[in-house]
Design a protein around this motif. Structure first.
Motif, short mmCIF file in Angstrom:
data_model
loop_
_atom_site.label_atom_id
_atom_site.label_comp_id
_atom_site.label_asym_id
_atom_site.label_seq_id
_atom_site.Cartn_x
_atom_site.Cartn_y
_atom_site.Cartn_z
N ASP A 191 0.88 -1.17 0.00
CA ASP A 191 0.00 0.00 0.00
C ASP A 191 0.91 1.21 0.00
OD1 ASP A 191 -2.79 -0.93 0.23
OD2 ASP A 191 -2.01 -1.93 2.02
N SER A 207 1.47 5.58 -1.43
CA SER A 207 0.94 6.83 -1.96
C SER A 207 1.35 6.99 -3.43
CB SER A 207 1.52 7.99 -1.14
OG SER A 207 1.50 9.18 -1.86
N THR A 217 1.68 9.71 -4.89
CA THR A 217 2.62 10.83 -4.91
C THR A 217 4.05 10.34 -4.69
OG1 THR A 217 0.88 12.25 -4.05
CG2 THR A 217 3.12 13.09 -3.88
N TYR A 218 4.21 9.40 -3.77
CA TYR A 218 5.53 8.82 -3.53
C TYR A 218 6.05 8.12 -4.78
CZ TYR A 218 9.21 5.78 -1.77
OH TYR A 218 10.40 5.13 -1.60
N THR A 224 1.49 10.50 -12.13
CA THR A 224 0.55 9.51 -11.58
C THR A 224 -0.44 9.05 -12.65
OG1 THR A 224 -0.80 11.30 -10.69
CG2 THR A 224 0.74 10.25 -9.18
N GLU A 237 -7.59 7.67 -4.37
CA GLU A 237 -6.93 8.96 -4.54
C GLU A 237 -5.60 9.06 -3.80
OE1 GLU A 237 -7.78 13.68 -3.71
OE2 GLU A 237 -9.47 12.31 -3.84
N ASN A 238 -5.56 8.58 -2.57
CA ASN A 238 -4.35 8.74 -1.74
C ASN A 238 -3.59 7.45 -1.49
OD1 ASN A 238 -4.79 11.55 -1.35
ND2 ASN A 238 -6.38 11.04 0.13
N ASN A 239 -4.08 6.34 -2.00
CA ASN A 239 -3.42 5.07 -1.74
C ASN A 239 -3.63 4.12 -2.91
OD1 ASN A 239 -2.10 3.20 0.23
ND2 ASN A 239 -3.99 2.08 -0.13
N TRP A 240 -2.56 3.50 -3.32
CA TRP A 240 -2.63 2.45 -4.33
C TRP A 240 -2.22 1.15 -3.66
CZ3 TRP A 240 -0.02 4.81 -9.31
CH2 TRP A 240 -0.80 5.87 -9.78
#
Length: 124
Positions: free
Chosen positions: A51, A53, A55-56, A65, A87-90
């Motif tokens: 899991d 981000s 963005t990371y 992204t 949105e904030n986690n893949w």
């Protein structure tokens, strides 16, 4: 995990060729970068799951992204990795990672497993 097996003929793999045909060098970087990140983040508890981000990933792989989501969706269609995007986690699930473990990680897993079994006392 300190290292993983990277086959010297990976460029001949039909999946890698299709990935590069569609996304060029960014596909290659995204795929092998993801494997490296899963390996690093897992330590000796390698499950193939991650899991993270988006963005990371964007910062680490230097790919937008939007492009990363396209690349990883493509990988998902080849059943190489299962991906769930929010949105904030893949969330990634790559069971194949278990086959790529280095010997150090395998021996650590055996050692930890033996320690756990030696402490286990069955109920009578």
């Amino acid at each position: 995990m300190r290292w993983y097996k990277h086959f010297s003929d990976a460029l001949d793999d039909p999946f890698i060729q299709a990935l590069m045909d569609k996304f060029g060098h960014k596909g290659y970087v995204a795929w092998f970068g993801l494997i490296e990140i899963i390996a690093k983040e897992s330590g000796t508890e390698l499950t193939g799951k991650l899991d993270i981000s988006p963005t990371y990933l964007k910062r680490k792989l230097r790919i937008s992204t939007t492009k990363l989501s396209q690349i990883f969706h493509f990988c998902d269609t080849f059943a190489k990795v299962s991906v769930n995007f929010s949105e904030n986690n893949w969330h990634f699930d790559m069971p194949k990672m278990l086959e790529l473990k280095d010997n150090y990680t395998r021996s650590e897993e055996r050692r930890v497993g033996k320690e756990c079994r030696s402490r286990w006392v069955p109920y009578h």
